[in-house]
Design a protein around this motif. Structure first.
Motif, mmCIF file in Angstrom:
data_model
loop_
_atom_site.group_PDB
_atom_site.id
_atom_site.type_symbol
_atom_site.label_atom_id
_atom_site.label_comp_id
_atom_site.label_asym_id
_atom_site.label_seq_id
_atom_site.Cartn_x
_atom_site.Cartn_y
_atom_site.Cartn_z
ATOM 1 N N ALA A 1 -18.816 76.896 -59.069
ATOM 2 C CA ALA A 1 -19.083 78.311 -58.791
ATOM 3 C C ALA A 1 -20.020 78.453 -57.597
ATOM 4 O O ALA A 1 -19.790 79.285 -56.702
ATOM 5 C CB ALA A 1 -19.686 78.981 -60.021
ATOM 6 N N ALA A 2 -21.062 77.625 -57.556
ATOM 7 C CA ALA A 2 -22.003 77.669 -56.434
ATOM 8 C C ALA A 2 -21.307 77.329 -55.126
ATOM 9 O O ALA A 2 -21.582 77.956 -54.084
ATOM 10 C CB ALA A 2 -23.158 76.704 -56.696
ATOM 11 N N ASP A 3 -20.387 76.376 -55.155
ATOM 12 C CA ASP A 3 -19.665 75.987 -53.937
ATOM 13 C C ASP A 3 -18.781 77.121 -53.424
ATOM 14 O O ASP A 3 -18.726 77.382 -52.212
ATOM 15 C CB ASP A 3 -18.808 74.744 -54.204
ATOM 16 C CG ASP A 3 -19.636 73.480 -54.397
ATOM 17 O OD1 ASP A 3 -20.836 73.491 -54.015
ATOM 18 O OD2 ASP A 3 -19.107 72.492 -54.939
ATOM 19 N N VAL A 4 -18.093 77.805 -54.332
ATOM 20 C CA VAL A 4 -17.241 78.928 -53.928
ATOM 21 C C VAL A 4 -18.097 80.038 -53.317
ATOM 22 O O VAL A 4 -17.734 80.642 -52.294
ATOM 23 C CB VAL A 4 -16.432 79.465 -55.137
ATOM 24 C CG1 VAL A 4 -15.744 80.785 -54.789
ATOM 25 C CG2 VAL A 4 -15.404 78.440 -55.592
ATOM 26 N N ILE A 5 -19.234 80.306 -53.932
ATOM 27 C CA ILE A 5 -20.126 81.351 -53.429
ATOM 28 C C ILE A 5 -20.680 80.975 -52.056
ATOM 29 O O ILE A 5 -20.739 81.806 -51.130
ATOM 30 C CB ILE A 5 -21.266 81.611 -54.431
ATOM 31 C CG1 ILE A 5 -20.699 82.244 -55.711
ATOM 32 C CG2 ILE A 5 -22.346 82.500 -53.821
ATOM 33 C CD1 ILE A 5 -21.620 82.177 -56.904
ATOM 34 N N MET A 6 -21.059 79.712 -51.875
ATOM 35 C CA MET A 6 -21.579 79.276 -50.588
ATOM 36 C C MET A 6 -20.508 79.349 -49.503
ATOM 37 O O MET A 6 -20.798 79.735 -48.356
ATOM 38 C CB MET A 6 -22.123 77.843 -50.687
ATOM 39 C CG MET A 6 -23.473 77.744 -51.384
ATOM 40 S SD MET A 6 -24.751 78.819 -50.675
ATOM 41 C CE MET A 6 -24.809 78.250 -48.978
ATOM 42 N N ASP A 7 -19.267 79.014 -49.835
ATOM 43 C CA ASP A 7 -18.172 79.154 -48.867
ATOM 44 C C ASP A 7 -18.033 80.614 -48.440
ATOM 45 O O ASP A 7 -17.832 80.917 -47.255
ATOM 46 C CB ASP A 7 -16.854 78.665 -49.470
ATOM 47 C CG ASP A 7 -16.792 77.145 -49.593
ATOM 48 O OD1 ASP A 7 -17.623 76.472 -48.957
ATOM 49 O OD2 ASP A 7 -15.929 76.647 -50.334
ATOM 50 N N THR A 8 -18.140 81.521 -49.400
ATOM 51 C CA THR A 8 -18.053 82.948 -49.103
ATOM 52 C C THR A 8 -19.176 83.376 -48.165
ATOM 53 O O THR A 8 -18.956 84.127 -47.205
ATOM 54 C CB THR A 8 -18.139 83.765 -50.412
ATOM 55 O OG1 THR A 8 -17.060 83.392 -51.269
ATOM 56 C CG2 THR A 8 -18.064 85.252 -50.141
ATOM 57 N N LEU A 9 -20.382 82.887 -48.421
ATOM 58 C CA LEU A 9 -21.526 83.225 -47.580
ATOM 59 C C LEU A 9 -21.346 82.688 -46.165
ATOM 60 O O LEU A 9 -21.659 83.369 -45.175
ATOM 61 C CB LEU A 9 -22.806 82.663 -48.196
ATOM 62 C CG LEU A 9 -23.245 83.255 -49.549
ATOM 63 C CD1 LEU A 9 -24.433 82.489 -50.102
ATOM 64 C CD2 LEU A 9 -23.601 84.721 -49.390
#
Length: 486
Positions: A44-52
């Motif tokens: 989940a953190a990786d997906v959010i960081m990609d979005t950022l």
């Protein structure tokens, strides 16, 4: 009423250990659980960081109860700190109902938006499928018990999906949101150690919010939850409440002179819950107050918003009292004394307060209780249930699932929607389940854990203070004091 001793404890400390099943070390020094031990949290953190990194926006979908409000606030603050363009959407209780709706999905204009659900989403099969068809990426962060089929999200964070793969499973939505924050802010400090003071301040704020969500959602005060709540209560005692001016204003309006787990459960939580119970979009009022340090730079504006919540909560109390009167009449008219579960159908009750009424009736009648009311949709009843004793309400509802249109919840609380034509078939199916699973409780017996001499009362209170917080998973022991004189 007769008093009977429960257990073999001869001291308050021993009673606490017996009732909680925890050792002194677990009670007094609960251990931190590493975020990486929560299944899929890193994904989940990786997906959010990609979005950022791509500069895409994030849309948070929460819930209208205290856990949903605080967990949404945690994620909003986290994503904003990390540089995201972020928006929060809470469901409209009466026009949309629980969880993410297709109408809310249609409000998102930018198809690059990442949708993050928190405190909901694990049963939103159709809604998430709809969002995926429209091209959205979705992360689900939820603690409610999953059904056999999981939604087709990019990532699902829910320790109950595979409990054996998690370091701790009993978080609420706000607890899971905090663990995500601990992970992502810990990562940030690896490459920006200069942000340490800012990150620590933010984590203090998020810990207070997770504490309120954990207590309000009646999560077990064990393990990492216990650590979060102990720390959160310490921080809540700071004069400025770590800069959370909305909570400071609410505490001032409530004249809350102590700040214990009891104060959160019976003062702060009802205030934050009240708008979302009585008004269609009321939960956003509570969310905006919780976010006052960001949304309301003038403290007087925060005080005004807090005072409005106090007034709404007084209206909520009046609505509950009227519904209780109607419920008692219904029970008498239908001769429902002794039935289990107790299923009450009210004509006038606001659907936002039926869960409170169910809880009060469960305690009063000492049986699992569902309270139903009529909705704006013809032929549909909405019900809210609260458990009593050892009954698993989720399993009880599942036993009657063929008569139910929609359901959700967990062991202690559940919500259902049922057609009026199927109401009594559903009730009979739940009664059959209860007959096989509910233990009979002797309502004429009150239990105590340890006898305390009059000259030991003061030390008893000191011991209770030492082993606090009490609540789910760590019930406060009951002491019997004989020959107590003025």
């Amino acid at each position: 009423m007769n008093w009977e001793k429960r257990g073999t404890a001869t001291s308050i400390e021993e009673a606490i250990r017996q009732n909680s099943g925890m050792t002194d070390e677990e009670l007094l020094n609960p251990q931190y659980v590493e975020p990486d031990t929560i299944e899929n949290l890193r994904d989940a953190a990786d997906v959010i960081m990609d979005t950022l990194q791509y500069g895409y926006p994030i849309a948070i979908f929460g819930d209208y109860d205290v856990d949903g409000i605080t967990s949404s606030s945690i994620l909003f603050r986290l994503f904003r700190h990390l540089g995201a363009t972020v928006a929060c959407r809470l469901p409209r209780r009466f026009s949309e109902g629980y969880g993410m709706s297709t109408a809310a999905i249609d409000e998102i204009a930018d198809k690059n938006t990442l949708i993050v659900t928190v405190d909901n989403g694990i049963t939103a099969i159709e809604q998430i499928a709809y969002a995926r068809e429209k091209g959205f990426s979705i992360v689900v962060i939820d603690h409610h018990l999953p059904d056999a089929t999981l939604p087709n999200a990019d990532v699902i964070v829910n320790p109950h999906v595979n409990p054996e793969n998690n370091g701790y499973v009993d978080y609420c939505g706000a607890g899971l949101a905090l663990k995500l924050a601990e992970m992502m802010l810990g990562d940030e400090l690896q490459y920006k150690p200069s942000n340490k003071e800012e990150v620590e301040h933010l984590l203090d704020q998020l810990t207070i919010l997770a504490t309120i969500g954990t207590i309000a959602d009646v999560m077990p005060l064990t393990g990492d939850n216990r650590r979060i709540v102990k720390r959160g209560l310490e921080l809540l005692h700071r004069y400025d409440v770590c800069g959370l001016t909305g909570l400071k204003a609410l505490i001032e309006c409530c004249e809350m002179y102590s700040r214990t787990e009891h104060d959160i459960a019976f003062k702060i939580a009802p205030m934050l819950n009240a708008p979302g119970r009585l008004q269609d979009d009321g939960a956003m009022k509570s969310f905006n107050l919780v976010m006052a340090d960001l949304f309301m730079p003038d403290y007087q504006e925060a005080l005004k918003a807090a005072a409005e919540l106090v007034l709404i909560n007084e209206n909520r109390k009046d609505a509950v009292a009227a519904a209780m009167d109607e419920a008692i009449d219904y029970i008498a008219d239908e001769c429902l004394y002794g039935t289990s579960p107790l299923c009450v159908c009210l004509q006038e009750a606001n659907e936002g307060i039926i869960g409170i009424v169910a809880g009060k009736l469960a305690e009063q009648m000492k049986v699992p209780t569902f309270v139903f009311t009529y909705t704006s949709e013809a032929g549909i009843l909405k019900g809210s249930g609260r458990s009593y004793g050892n009954i698993n309400l989720k399993e009880m509802v599942n036993a009657a699932s063929k008569y139910i249109e929609q359901s959700g919840g967990h062991e202690g609380a559940a919500g259902v929607m049922v057609k009026t034509d199927n109401f009594f078939d559903m009730v009979h199916a739940m009664e059959k389940y209860a007959a096989d699973h509910v233990e009979v409780v002797d309502s004429d017996v009150l239990y105590y854990d340890v006898e305390v001499k009059p000259n030991e009362v003061a030390s008893c209170f000191r011991t209770l203070e030492k082993y606090a917080p009490f609540g789910e998973g760590n019930p406060s022991p009951v002491s019997q004091v004989k020959k107590l004189t003025k």
